[in-house]
Design an enzyme around this catalytic site. Sequence first.
Site, mmCIF file in Angstrom:
data_model
loop_
_atom_site.group_PDB
_atom_site.id
_atom_site.type_symbol
_atom_site.label_atom_id
_atom_site.label_comp_id
_atom_site.label_asym_id
_atom_site.label_seq_id
_atom_site.Cartn_x
_atom_site.Cartn_y
_atom_site.Cartn_z
ATOM 1 N N HIS A 59 26.180 7.858 -22.706
ATOM 2 C CA HIS A 59 27.152 7.445 -23.725
ATOM 3 C C HIS A 59 28.389 6.910 -23.005
ATOM 4 C CE1 HIS A 59 29.815 7.272 -27.000
ATOM 5 N NE2 HIS A 59 30.422 8.429 -26.801
ATOM 6 N N CYS A 65 28.428 10.430 -31.736
ATOM 7 C CA CYS A 65 28.026 9.478 -30.692
ATOM 8 C C CYS A 65 26.606 9.734 -30.187
ATOM 9 C CB CYS A 65 29.011 9.528 -29.528
ATOM 10 S SG CYS A 65 30.704 9.278 -30.055
ATOM 11 N N ASN A 108 34.513 3.005 -26.214
ATOM 12 C CA ASN A 108 33.559 3.938 -26.816
ATOM 13 C C ASN A 108 33.179 3.418 -28.204
ATOM 14 O OD1 ASN A 108 32.307 6.050 -28.142
ATOM 15 N ND2 ASN A 108 33.742 7.617 -27.443
#
Length: 328
Positions: A253, A116, A283
């Site tokens: 994030h 990520c 996500n």
Amino acid sequence: MCKSINVGIIGMGKALPPRVLTNFDLEKIVETNDEWITTRTGIKERRIVDENSSTSDLATEAAQNALKNAGVSPAEIDLIIVATITPDYKLPSVASIVQSNIGAINAATFDLNAGCSGWVYSIATANAFIQSGFYEKILVVGAETLSTITNWQDRTTCILFGDGAGASVVAKIDEPGFFTFDLGTDGQVEPLYAPGSGSKKLVAEPIPGCTNKVFMIGKDVFKFAVKVQSKSILKLLEKLDMDINEVDLFIPHQANKRIIESACERLNITQDKFMVNLDKYGNTSAASIPLALTEAVEQGKIKKGDTVCVCGFGAGLTWASGIMKWIY
Ligand SMILES: CC(C)(COP(=O)(O)OP(=O)(O)OC[C@H]1O[C@@H](n2cnc3c(N)ncnc32)[C@H](O)[C@@H]1OP(=O)(O)O)[C@@H](O)C(=O)NCCC(=O)NCCS
């Protein structure tokens, strides 16, 4: 770091699949409920690709939007970097497919896997290429179809992920854009990986149905994320001798609302300083920060001249942050 060449983002774009999967839809797939997911994560819905779409399709659309917003033609691009953990194939790279799709005939290509943190790693890489004088314009895309590696039997992970893409045109510019970056890794496999997805033979599945799918020890990743996010941001601020209040907007994030809340507490800043869109998309790994950044610009939350801090963490375990002046 050489200071003679200034580098920054001159255009952003995004792409999202139209299909929405809500928490209520998930209630029909695994034993969960909207209340649990909302309270523990802040996520309400996510986007999922249909069976005919792939990561390169989302990456291509986001790239085309970013080029349009930057006023740059595909032929001007020297390099395409696609940050992803869900490529169309093991080979070739998603970046090479995007190159062909958009007609970026002069561009070199490669994919970058830093979980990520991938998009921030990629803009730091683009910054280095441009500062060295090697290239002038680089397309950096974060694109994922996490739904293709989601274990839909595992309620502890399948509620978290979504699909999407965000793209940025990084270029040599007149004024300073990127100030500095902090990239790092605490090399660990088990907290977050896809067992049996590569050359390492899988002897036994850690949990049923996770071969070639995401397996995560949520609590360990949570603890890592909470610690590393504020630590990395503070390191950047110290490096720049900058007060935290000089940052106009943080783009973290988009993993979990509680991770963002805890960063606010640790950094002693209010939550309105953090961009949040995980309620809509979940996500999306390497796509999450460029998606949130694009939407912050679209919603007028970032204006020309603002100071923006991006911060990612993920599989590796990696982290990556950067501070930049917004220049368009
Ligand atoms: C995954 C995560 C949301 C789980 O939240 P948590 O508060 O740690 O929850 P726990 O794992 O302690 O589970 C608490 C209980 O809820 C249950 N539960 C787990 N998932 C559930 C779900 N989707 N619905 C309902 N109950 C669930 C568990 O089985 C457990 O039940 P028990 O107490 O009877 O054993 C959280 O750990 C997390 O966000 N981790 C970081 C994930 C992340 O960001 N990953 C990506 C990094 S890039």
